[in-house]
Design a protein around this motif. Structure first.
Motif, short mmCIF file in Angstrom:
data_model
loop_
_atom_site.label_atom_id
_atom_site.label_comp_id
_atom_site.label_asym_id
_atom_site.label_seq_id
_atom_site.Cartn_x
_atom_site.Cartn_y
_atom_site.Cartn_z
N GLU A 533 0.83 -1.21 0.00
CA GLU A 533 0.00 0.00 0.00
C GLU A 533 0.87 1.25 0.00
OE1 GLU A 533 -3.11 0.10 -0.44
OE2 GLU A 533 -4.09 -1.67 0.38
N LYS A 536 2.27 1.70 -3.46
CA LYS A 536 1.23 2.28 -4.33
C LYS A 536 1.17 3.79 -4.14
CE LYS A 536 -3.73 2.96 -3.93
NZ LYS A 536 -5.06 2.49 -3.59
N ARG A 537 1.11 4.21 -2.88
CA ARG A 537 0.94 5.65 -2.62
C ARG A 537 2.18 6.46 -2.98
NH1 ARG A 537 -2.49 2.68 -0.11
NH2 ARG A 537 -4.44 3.47 0.76
N MET A 543 -3.10 3.85 -9.47
CA MET A 543 -4.02 4.91 -9.05
C MET A 543 -4.60 5.70 -10.22
SD MET A 543 -2.09 6.26 -5.64
CE MET A 543 -3.48 7.07 -4.86
N GLN A 547 -7.13 2.01 -12.62
CA GLN A 547 -7.00 1.41 -11.29
C GLN A 547 -6.11 0.16 -11.28
OE1 GLN A 547 -8.88 2.48 -8.01
NE2 GLN A 547 -7.97 4.08 -9.26
N THR A 574 -6.14 -2.72 -1.83
CA THR A 574 -7.58 -2.93 -1.61
C THR A 574 -8.38 -2.66 -2.88
OG1 THR A 574 -7.24 -2.24 0.66
CG2 THR A 574 -9.50 -2.24 -0.13
N ARG A 576 -11.58 -1.52 -4.53
CA ARG A 576 -12.63 -0.59 -4.11
C ARG A 576 -13.56 -0.32 -5.28
NH1 ARG A 576 -13.08 0.79 1.23
NH2 ARG A 576 -11.06 1.07 2.23
N GLY B 73 -4.52 8.53 5.98
CA GLY B 73 -4.31 8.11 4.60
C GLY B 73 -5.56 8.08 3.77
N ARG B 74 -6.68 8.52 4.31
CA ARG B 74 -7.92 8.38 3.55
C ARG B 74 -8.83 9.59 3.69
NH1 ARG B 74 -9.28 3.21 4.02
NH2 ARG B 74 -7.16 2.64 4.55
N ASN B 75 -8.28 10.72 4.08
CA ASN B 75 -9.17 11.88 4.27
C ASN B 75 -9.10 12.81 3.07
OD1 ASN B 75 -7.43 14.42 4.95
ND2 ASN B 75 -6.48 12.70 6.00
N THR B 77 -8.28 15.85 2.95
CA THR B 77 -7.10 16.73 3.03
C THR B 77 -7.38 18.21 3.25
OG1 THR B 77 -6.77 17.32 0.69
CG2 THR B 77 -5.97 15.16 1.37
N HIS B 182 -2.04 14.36 2.09
CA HIS B 182 -2.24 13.64 3.35
C HIS B 182 -1.14 12.64 3.70
CE1 HIS B 182 -3.87 11.47 -0.01
NE2 HIS B 182 -3.85 10.36 0.68
N VAL B 261 -12.62 10.07 -5.44
CA VAL B 261 -11.75 10.83 -6.33
C VAL B 261 -12.22 10.57 -7.76
CG1 VAL B 261 -9.99 9.01 -6.50
CG2 VAL B 261 -9.36 11.39 -6.92
N LYS B 287 -2.76 16.21 -8.80
CA LYS B 287 -2.73 15.26 -9.91
C LYS B 287 -3.89 15.50 -10.87
CE LYS B 287 -2.49 10.79 -9.71
NZ LYS B 287 -2.99 9.60 -9.01
N ARG B 332 -12.93 6.27 -7.87
CA ARG B 332 -12.76 5.37 -6.73
C ARG B 332 -13.44 5.97 -5.51
NH1 ARG B 332 -8.63 1.32 -5.39
NH2 ARG B 332 -8.20 1.29 -3.15
N TRP B 334 -13.77 5.20 -1.13
CA TRP B 334 -13.22 4.41 -0.03
C TRP B 334 -13.82 4.94 1.26
CZ3 TRP B 334 -10.80 8.06 -2.92
CH2 TRP B 334 -10.30 9.17 -2.26
C1 LIG Z 1 -6.71 12.93 -1.14
C2 LIG Z 1 -6.74 11.60 -1.78
C3 LIG Z 1 -6.56 11.49 -3.15
C4 LIG Z 1 -6.63 10.25 -3.76
N1 LIG Z 1 -6.43 10.15 -5.09
C5 LIG Z 1 -6.47 8.93 -5.67
C6 LIG Z 1 -6.23 8.76 -7.05
O1 LIG Z 1 -5.95 9.70 -7.77
N2 LIG Z 1 -6.34 7.53 -7.57
C7 LIG Z 1 -6.64 6.45 -6.78
O2 LIG Z 1 -6.69 5.35 -7.28
N3 LIG Z 1 -6.88 6.58 -5.48
C8 LIG Z 1 -6.79 7.78 -4.90
N4 LIG Z 1 -7.01 7.89 -3.56
C9 LIG Z 1 -7.56 6.74 -2.82
C10 LIG Z 1 -6.59 5.71 -2.38
O3 LIG Z 1 -6.35 4.89 -3.49
C11 LIG Z 1 -7.20 4.85 -1.30
O4 LIG Z 1 -8.43 4.35 -1.72
C12 LIG Z 1 -7.41 5.54 0.00
O5 LIG Z 1 -6.22 6.10 0.41
C13 LIG Z 1 -7.96 4.60 1.06
O6 LIG Z 1 -7.20 3.43 1.16
P1 LIG Z 1 -7.72 1.97 0.80
O7 LIG Z 1 -8.62 2.08 -0.37
O8 LIG Z 1 -6.48 1.23 0.52
O9 LIG Z 1 -8.43 1.46 2.01
C14 LIG Z 1 -6.90 9.11 -2.97
C15 LIG Z 1 -7.07 9.24 -1.60
C16 LIG Z 1 -7.00 10.46 -0.99
C17 LIG Z 1 -7.19 10.53 0.48
#
Ligand SMILES: Cc1cc2nc3c(=O)[nH]c(=O)nc-3n(C[C@H](O)[C@H](O)[C@H](O)COP(=O)(O)O)c2cc1C
Ligand SMILES: Cc1cc2nc3c(=O)[nH]c(=O)nc-3n(C[C@H](O)[C@H](O)[C@H](O)COP(=O)(O)OP(=O)(O)OC[C@H]3O[C@@H](n4cnc5c(N)ncnc54)[C@H](O)[C@@H]3O)c2cc1C
Ligand SMILES: NC(=O)c1ccc[n+]([C@@H]2O[C@H](COP(=O)([O-])OP(=O)(O)OC[C@H]3O[C@@H](n4cnc5c(N)ncnc54)[C@H](O)[C@@H]3O)[C@@H](O)[C@H]2O)c1
Ligand SMILES: [Zn+2]
Lengths: 991, 416, 92, 182
Positions: A533, A536-537, A543, A547, A574, A576, B73-75, B77, B182, B261, B287, B332, B334
């Motif tokens: 994870e 990925k980030r 992302m 996906q 994960t 989603r 990691g999931r807010n 921001t 975040h 997002v 992005k 997506r 979450w």
């Molecule tokens: C501010 C923010 C921006 C995000 N941008 C993307 C994105 O561009 N593409 C993506 O696939 N997920 C994005 N995510 C979601 C993450 O992939 C992920 O779903 C989220 O951090 C929660 O984690 P989890 O799905 O692994 O439980 C973003 C999340 C946040 C908080």
């Protein structure tokens, strides 16, 4: 030279020529084409640029996973950015444009980023742009933001119509390939209610690309038979172009149907949805979503002309498009060899097959040169592939000229929907992929998603899955019988994982769209971001809009390889919602524009309209706020006139939106006594009483009057804002707290048109239409009862209550008669100068009178704060909020308490929301004395007045304060005073 | 290793082969002066300030998953300090000030972006409430501006001004509000704390708390028992669960909040905008994705996911605000788990056990609080007295009736 | 069950038709109970990870208050009853 | 003012716009009554029917359960105030009766496409074997609450709050439009 049209193509109709444009250039294709197949047929392989490095990119897949070929289709309100060319059906007049490139896709300035590649590695932005500090906001960030994004969204509203539907079934089959079709047929024949959904324009999945006969019959004929039978079954609903995009609790599946996205603008039926959201409630589900072919990570694997082997086969067989003249195949599994065989069968030269395996299981008897134990380590060509460099098992490199390269690195089951509710996929060494989780309650995976390979096996698996699912429902069925063994059908494969090609030279991409290369993933590991994870980030792998459909498993493989563990130990990120991106439009349906929320109209809406009312949104209601007359140009002209008329003559106001609740039952009085903080047991028949309702935490919830209309019959009014809330609260009290009490509640808000008639002449007006004696003796203040009107022709309910502080009544009549009665009252009042008044004038008069509304009852006040502490019964031993109302903080003498406030100089104005300071105190939150809750211009007094909540307010009447409005930059000297500005002795009320 | 223009260039030439891990990956020691449970933003920030400002360095942060796997990691921001109440506002403004210097402070670019936060209003009553709020901010020296329709139109031309069911009248703007990347906040604090000697221990779930009378002696974890002098909880969505280990019941319910997002789009939304006639707020990431969200799901949940009804609700509100979203596709969704307190404001206090400290109840607003929460919690841990900006976050305020209820909805967690 | 609720009076219905209030806390104390007991009732929650009982109001249907026994980790509902039965023990 | 003309105004916006023919038709029910009957914890539908047969046999016993102990009693005859008062008086104790004739409006959606149209609003499964003629459900059609009763195979009566009637009418028109224009 790249792609071109050849013979055949089961999906296209050569008689149906369709013209379209690509980056302004006029091209044509056929009915049945996707934009991608049409572009390939026209020799266009370079279609877009990647996100970060702006690298030239071509078409990689033939389906939902496409990471590269994202185009903007359409214009204005019908502009669809980021559309996968592989999913967009070609229609006549379609306009497509490349994205993320300037000035154009062939020559893109942004490609210069590629030169900075070493600097722009994974996570580079976290380490940079910090010097000098001020530059981030002013220079760096604006630059980054400018580069952001892919397509451009429209600024225009979408003219299309959208809608949402519910659907119910015994069995939902997701995917209509061999497995799904067999499942649907099996369940359909057994009589179950079946829905089968597939995102393709045609049912068939992999069958559509099948070149070989099945059981001696051409694949398309087999397919046609199955589809024909399904169509004939009334209990089977077929949903084409329908993507099931999410699985939610309780077997609710969300799907989006692209109803008219494939039609030219002129053919769109404006009454039919563009897209339709399906909320499918399924008792059982068969997951037959197939498998996604994986790319292989080698240098230059992103060059236009490199394509998935299965996709190439689809273009060849289903669309009659050859990818090039001289093609090589780079594959680590047997299934991909079908592509080579079909290419040869269609007369396309296969220059070589490069297979990293050396095992004896390779089954191939075509003409192409076999290079076993080898890898493609690089490609060459500027905007299209020209050659590949093959590294032989002896370490020797060989350059082979090709104009297309088919790649296959194995198959990843499409497990998304099995994982949306928290399930984790399980790694299988046998299948070299992540399989659906073990426990997918109510969902049976089958076919390629469950690791099956051959069409026949998939047919059988689909049938068996349906039988199993039906058994859960207590329905019996036999697996449908379908045609026999397909030619060349392999039921076992021997995939040998190749996570990355170690001898690679150039950038080897894992995530194409986000430009994540293998080196980025190893860098992330090096820096400690080695959890899947975190990787990925840090790298953004997976992302992008796809996906990670083509990239996630390879990234996991690379992590595993570098850590020396199995991919299973790394695990997936994960899964989603959404499986593929879904438009706002589809999720919103018809609830847009003025239909965002329903409109509630008072029964007097039409009457108010005829009197020129200006309306204001109040919750879902429209309320009349003032009634301008000729010559009045400013709202306050009207409001002042309305107030003055009511204070001196008479006015009529629509108060129908107040909540009205009928309360019955032997214990109704006891019930009211417990829900109000003041006493209600002894309210006599024919009387109304003002009541305050607390929350259990001791703060005021709502206020209103309740009248006793008969033995065990009460009629409660609530504020407009909390009408629903109060009913729900009372239901909680009646059903949960005190079910032993006999109390029955019914909302009657909509049954009554209710009007306030206020002013010194109100009695005279009403006397003309009400048959009964309205004298002070016969109908005193707070009287409330049913009355006869219009000579016995109508019954209404009359209440002598007053919000304005004047002699006033509220009359309620059955809603349908409201309009007529209001007219009658206007007629009756004509001689007294009656006017309609709206909520604005009502607001002015209640402030003048010091009456509170939700401006003061803001959820943080106690009755004592509102100057009504005495109403809180000290005698009753129980009512909602009694105990918590006594807490230290709720009786603190320093609490802000209701006062009136007026400017020291009559010409000064001030605003609601201003704060109160002591003169001379420094401006600070610590010195804050309170705030203005309501204000208005009082036409009665001729200056601004207000209500405020001020610390220890009642003891400070007469004190000079600063009314501070920092937002407007104004301060006004004010004087605190009694909140009742008009008639503090209540003489008018009782007149 | 310090990040600088030089280190970046140097590494570019060596194929990025010489970068060092951003933090160590130590095994837990048998004993720490302070153990912080929860490697989210607040836990990591606490460790950072504890080690940096208060000189306490024998500290461990225990995280059950990977770093930043919780709400940090999931807010969505959003950072802002536009609070109404005297007990809240100075704290959030302190946080905003810390954000403003954060990157230089911890040598990590978390992309603090003060692009402005605008709250739209659609009625006189909402305008009045925002006037009160804006003035409360101004009283404390916080920037706030009330924009009228014309001023809004200039900044946000794509809003629905013409045909809205609930016409937009104006907005309250805090220009210094904005967004922060975040994940980078978690990483930056982790790296900073690590450099000061703090042990950041991932995959280490606290499963029990050891005590001796009213003293905590240590914790049981999936990586063994660890002793400590002081124990600090900063576990956000798991507050009640961990508190139960010492028989504490809290004025908290756990609720899921979804975020979303969209696909990447060329920039068009420059500020953070919140809708006033429905639950919706949105910003655009660097992005290009629109990052947005709405209301919590409503029912108690520890599953980090939501349901379709709310997805639709959020989309509806979004399009009511910006009609042009119709063909924008959502990529997506979450969920995260929030510890919703009974008055909507956080709790940061000592507990009934003498060396156990609690930090939680941040609802859906704790991201913006991350630096100040860390700072103030570190202050509390180090000095046993609340930091001057966090004196109102007491545990006993519910019993005593000194609530911090910004919304005025009372003791129902899911309404805050 | 957080998408659909099987209302004992109306059958299977979508979440949209319901309003959730929160945990079924301690029963409402007697009038004479101490402030601490009231405080517990109004403010403190078990908030368990796992089996949980909470109030849902079928506001878009029968307008009855229900008690759901629901797992907060899996969202699975094991039982839905009319809330009046908490006190009456019998049928609604 | 004794003879001031009193009209009972219809709350549907354009009742005549309901498309005739096609596979869908929407029409208001203009006459009759809607009474909300509130029983106590013990009352059941059999008891209610018995009571109604005794007290007001001329009004029929079309009762639709909205909640435990609560029903909507509807009929097509107009009931005078006097008659209503008599019935109320005769029913007291066991059943309280609230006149909702003005507060709850009725309309009928009919035609072969009616089920498809309603599926755009309500989650209730209206397939014939699960939702028989005479069956009712309090539910939501989109954002608007309504009671749905199957009156014939392809015909559903909807009862909606008066203030929402215009919005629901418009929404149904939208939902049905694809079938109106063919
Ligand atoms: C501010 C923010 C921006 C995000 N941008 C993307 C994105 O561009 N593409 C993506 O696939 N997920 C994005 N995510 C979601 C993450 O992939 C992920 O779903 C989220 O951090 C929660 O984690 P989890 O799905 O692994 O439980 C973003 C999340 C946040 C908080
Ligand atoms: C969708 C969403 C949107 C949001 N939007 C915003 C916003 O725009 N602005 C804003 O200010 N706030 C927002 N928030 C709220 C904010 O994210 C949280 O309030 C804040 O992140 C909580 O603090 P934290 O970072 O310490 O929590 P977390 O990151 O959740 O940290 C707690 C950590 O404790 C760990 N933990 C739990 N139990 C144990 C145990 N037994 N042992 C070891 N470790 C444990 C968890 O794994 C977790 O990593 C949002 C939240 C969500 C879910
Ligand atoms: N990619 C390949 O080329 C490939 C890989 C493995 C197997 N196969 C072959 O395909 C056959 C397997 O049959 P199968 O039925 O298991 O798979 P399939 O690929 O034939 O069919 C799956 C179908 O599911 C649809 N789908 C996937 N996700 C969906 C969603 N979320 N919503 C709606 N539709 C969705 C796809 O459009 C596709 O039509 C075998 O013959 C096998 O040899 C092909
Ligand atoms: Zn119900």
């Amino acid at each position: 030279m790249t792609g071109f049209r050849i013979d055949g193509g089961t999906l296209i109709d050569r008689n149906d020529v369709r013209r379209f444009s690509f980056n302004g250039e006029a091209l044509s294709g056929f009915g049945g084409d996707t934009v991608a197949s049409a572009l390939l047929a026209n020799g266009r392989q370079l279609v877009g640029r990647s996100f970060k490095y702006h690298r030239p990119r071509g078409i990689l897949t033939a389906g939902a996973a496409e990471p590269n070929a994202l185009l903007t289709i359409g214009r204005d309100g019908r502009r669809d950015p980021n559309t996968r060319a592989t999913m967009a059906e070609l229609f006549d007049g379609l306009e497509a444009r490349s994205q993320n490139c300037w000035p154009n896709v062939n020559f893109d300035i942004g490609a210069a980023n590629g030169l900075l590649g070493p600097l722009l590695g994974a996570g580079f932005y976290y380490k940079t742009f910090m010097w000098p500090a001020a530059f981030w906001e002013k220079v760096y960030e604006p630059l980054i933001r400018k580069a952001a994004g892919l397509g451009r969204a429209s600024y225009d509203p979408d003219p299309g119509y959208y809608e949402k539907c519910w659907a119910h079934c015994d069995l939902l089959v997701i995917g209509a390939g061999a497995a799904g079709l067999a499942a649907a047929l099996t369940a359909g024949r057994a009589g179950a209610r079946v829905i089968i959904a597939d995102e393709g324009a045609q049912l068939g999945g992999g069958l559509l690309a099948e070149g070989s006969p099945i059981g001696g019959k051409p694949a398309d004929a087999v397919l046609a038979d199955i589809v024909g039978e399904l169509h004939a079954l009334p209990n089977v609903e077929i949903k084409k172009r329908t993507t099931v995009f999410a699985a939610y609790d309780d077997q609710v599946f969300a799907a989006v149907e692209r109803v008219q996205k494939h039609l030219p603008e002129g053919a769109i039926n404006p009454h039919l949805a563009m897209e339709r959201l399906w909320r499918i409630v399924a008792r059982q589900v068969v997951l037959a979503t197939g498998a996604e072919e994986r790319p292989i990570v080698f240098g230059g694997n992103d060059r236009p002309g490199v394509m998935m082997a299965g996709a190439m086969r689809t273009y060849l067989n289903a669309y009659g498009v050859a990818p090039g003249k001289r093609v090589a195949l780079f594959a680590n599994n047997n299934q991909a060899y079908q592509t080579a065989m079909d290419l040869e069968a269609r007369g396309v030269e296969v220059a070589a097959i490069i297979d990293p395996r050396t095992c004896p299981n390779i089954r191939y008897d075509g003409k192409a040169r076999m290079i076993a134990g080898a890898m493609v380590r690089d490609t060459a060509g500027r905007k299209a592939i020209k050659s590949i460099t093959v590294r032989h098992d002896d370490g020797r490199d060989e350059v082979i000229a090709v104009d297309a390269l088919a790649v296959s690195g194995g198959y990843s089951p499409i497990v998304h929907l099995a994982c949306h509710r928290g399930g984790k996929p399980a790694w299988s060494d046998e299948h070299v992929g992540f399989m659906p989780p073990e426990n997918t309650d109510g969902m049976t995976p089958c076919g390629a998603v469950a690791g099956k390979i051959g069409i026949v096996d998939c047919f059988a698996a689909g049938g068996a899955a349906a039988v199993k699912a039906l058994a859960e429902l207590g329905v019996m069925g036999d697996a449908a019988t379908l045609p026999g063994v397909a030619q060349g059908d392999a039921t076992v494969d021997h995939v040998q994982p190749v996570w990355s090609v170690s001898s690679t030279k150039g950038k080897a991409f894992v995530d194409f769209q986000n430009d994540v290369a293998a080196s980025d993933i190893t860098l992330a590991m090096r820096e400690g971001y080695d959890h899947v994870e975190l990787a990925k980030r840090y790298t953004t792998n997976g992302m992008a809009t796809d996906q990670g459909k083509t990239s996630n498993v390879n990234a996991i493989g690379i992590l595993a390889e570098n850590k020396g563990v199995s991919p299973g130990e790394i695990g997936t990120t994960t899964f989603r919602p959404f499986y593929t991106p879904v438009s706002f439009g589809a999720l919103v349906g018809a609830s847009k524009g003025m239909e965002f929320q329903p409109i509630r109209k008072s029964p007097l809406h039409g009457w108010a309209e005829r009197h020129g009312a200006r309306f204001v949104e109040t919750g879902l209601w429209y309320r009349s706020s003032w009634f301008p007359k000729d010559g009045e140009t400013f709202w306050r002209d009207s409001v002042d006139r309305e107030v003055n008329t009511v204070r001196t003559k008479v006015g009529i106001c629509d108060v129908s939106t107040l909540g009205k609740i009928e309360i019955f039952g032997a214990d109704a009085a006891e019930f009211l006594n417990r829900v109000y903080c003041n006493a209600f047991l002894k309210l006599p028949i024919g009387k109304a009483r003002y009541g305050i309702m607390l929350r259990e935490d001791g703060f005021v919830y709502d206020d209103g009057t309740t009248s006793c209309l008969g033995e065990n019959h009460y009629f409660m009014t609530t504020t407009t804002a909390l009408a629903a809330g109060v009913l729900t609260h009372l239901e909680f009290c009646a059903q949960v707290l005190w079910p032993e009490l006999d109390v029955r509640l019914a909302s009657a808000t909509d049954q009554w048109a209710q009007m306030a008639i206020a002013g010194p002449k109100s009695r005279d007006v009403l006397a003309k239409i009400i048959d009964e004696d309205l004298s002070n003796e016969a109908f005193p203040f707070l009287a409330a009862r049913e009355v006869s009107m219009f000579g016995g022709r109508l019954k209404g309910r009359l209440f002598r209550i007053s919000f304005s502080g004047e002699l006033a009544y509220e009359i309620a009549v059955p809603a349908g008669y409201g309009d007529s009665v209001a007219d009658a009252i206007m007629t009756a009042g004509e001689e007294f100068g009656i006017v309609p008044y709206g909520t604005e004038a009502l607001g002015v008069m209640r402030i003048e009178k010091g009456h509170v509304t939700h401006a003061e009852i803001n959820g943080t006040v106690t009755p004592a704060d509102l100057g009504m502490g005495k109403m809180v019964s000290a005698k009753k031993d129980d009512f909602i909020g009694r105990v918590m109302n006594l807490r230290e903080g709720l009786v603190d003498p320093n609490r802000p308490t209701l006062v009136g406030i007026k400017p020291k100089s009559a010409s000064d104005k001030f605003a609601t929301g201003s704060h109160i300071l002591k003169p001379g105190d420094p401006v600070s939150l610590a010195n804050d004395q309170g705030y203005v809750t309501s204000m208005c211009h009082s036409p009665t007094l001729g200056h601004a007045i207000g209500l405020a909540l001020v610390k220890n307010g009642p003891s400070r009447h007469g004190e000079e304060v600063v009314i501070w409005n920092g937002l407007a930059g104004t301060t006004v000297t004010g004087i605190l005073c009694d909140p009742a500005f008009v008639d503090p002795e209540n003489e008018k009320l009782h007149a | 290793m310090r990040y600088s223009a030089l280190s970046l260039l140097g590494n570019a030439f060596s194929k990025n082969k010489n970068w060092k891990p951003a933090w160590r990956n130590p095994d837990p020691k048998p004993h720490y002066d302070v153990i912080i449970i929860g490697g989210g933003g607040h836990g990591l920030a606490t460790a950072y300030y504890l080690s940096k400002v208060y000189g306490v360095r024998n500290v461990a942060v225990l995280e059950k998953g990977y770093l930043g796997s919780g709400n940090i990691g999931r807010n969505t921001t959003i950072i802002r300090s536009n609070y109404l109440l005297e007990g809240n506002n100075p704290f959030y403004e302190f946080s905003m000030k810390l954000w403003e210097g954060l990157e230089q402070d911890f040598n990590f670019n978390a992309m603090v972006s003060q692009r402005g936060v605008i709250n739209l209003f659609h009625s006189d009553a909402q305008r009045d409430a925002y006037t009160r709020r804006g003035n409360a901010m101004r009283l404390h020296g916080v920037d706030a501006e009330l924009l009228n329709r014309d001023q809004l139109r200039e900044k946000l031309p794509f809003l629905d001004y013409e045909n809205a069911r609930f016409p937009i009248m104006g907005g309250l703007m805090q220009a210094r509000g904005g967004t922060v990347r975040h994940d980078a906040v978690a990483w930056g604090f982790a790296r900073g704390a690590d450099q000061n000697g703090v042990d950041i221990i991932q995959n280490c779930e606290v499963t029990g708390i050891d005590r001796d009378g009213d003293q905590i002696t240590g914790v049981q974890t999936t990586r063994g028992a660890i002793k400590c002098n002081k124990l600090a909880m900063a576990v956000a969505g798991s507050s009640s669960h961990v508190a139960k280990m010492v028989d504490m019941r809290l004025p908290i319910e756990s609720h899921a909040l979804q975020a979303f997002v969209s696909e990447g789009l060329k920039p068009f939304i420059d500020t953070v905008v919140t809708f006033g006639a429905g639950h919706f707020y949105v910003s655009q990431s660097d992005k290009g994705g629109l990052v947005f969200g709405g209301d919590i799901e409503g029912y108690n949940s520890y599953a980090q996911r939501g349901n379709l009804a709310n997805v639709e609700h959020v989309a509806e509100a979004g399009m009511a605000m910006i009609p042009a979203l119709s063909r924008v596709r959502i990529l997506r969704s979450w969920g995260g788990i929030m510890d919703m307190s009974m008055d909507g404001s956080p709790i940061m206090d000592r507990t009934h056990l003498s060396n156990l400290y609690f930090n939680g109840g941040w609802c859906y607003g704790g991201f913006k609080a991350t630096p100040a929460s860390g700072y103030c919690f570190a202050h509390l841990l180090a000095t046993d007295t609340p930091h001057e900006t966090a004196t109102a976050f007491r545990m006993d305020r519910f019993a005593r009736g000194y609530l911090l209820d910004e919304k005025g909805v009372g003791a129902q967690a899911n309404l805050h | 069950m957080s998408s659909l609720v099987k209302c004992p009076h109306c059958g299977l219905r979508p979440k949209e038709e319901f309003t959730v209030r929160g945990e079924v806390a301690t029963p409402r104390p007697d009038a004479g109970a101490e402030e601490a007991v009231w405080f517990d009732h109004v403010y403190l929650r078990d908030n368990p990870r796992g089996e949980h009982r909470e109030y849902w109001h079928h506001s878009g249907g029968c307008r009855r208050w229900l008690v759901l026994s629901r797992n907060t980790l899996t969202h699975e509902t094991s039982e839905v009853v009319d809330a009046s039965t908490l006190k009456t023990g019998g049928a609604a | 003012m004794r003879d001031y003309p009193l009209n009972n105004r219809c709350a549907f916006p354009h009742p005549d716009a309901s498309g005739a023919g096609a596979s869908i038709n929407l029409a208001p029910v203009k006459d009759g009554f809607v009474f909300h009957v509130l029983g106590d914890a013990k009352s059941d539908e059999a008891a209610l029917r018995q009571a109604l047969a005794k007290v007001a046999p001329e009004l029929g016993d079309d009762v639709r359960k909205s909640s435990p102990g609560q029903w909507f009693w509807v009929g097509s005859i107009a009931v005078s105030d006097v008659r209503l008062a008599e019935i109320q008086a005769a029913l007291t104790d066991t059943f309280a009766l609230v006149d909702q004739t003005h507060g709850r409006l009725r309309m009928v959606l009919s035609g072969p496409s009616s089920r498809t149209v309603l599926a755009k609003g309500t989650m209730v499964d209206l397939s014939t074997d699960l939702f028989a003629i005479g069956q009712s459900a309090m539910s939501q059609i989109g954002h608007i609450g309504a009671m749905i009763t199957r009156v014939e195979d392809d015909s559903f009566e909807l009862i909606v709050l008066r203030s929402f009637a215009g919005s629901l009418w418009d929404e149904l028109q939208h939902m049905a439009a694809e079938f109106l224009t063919g």
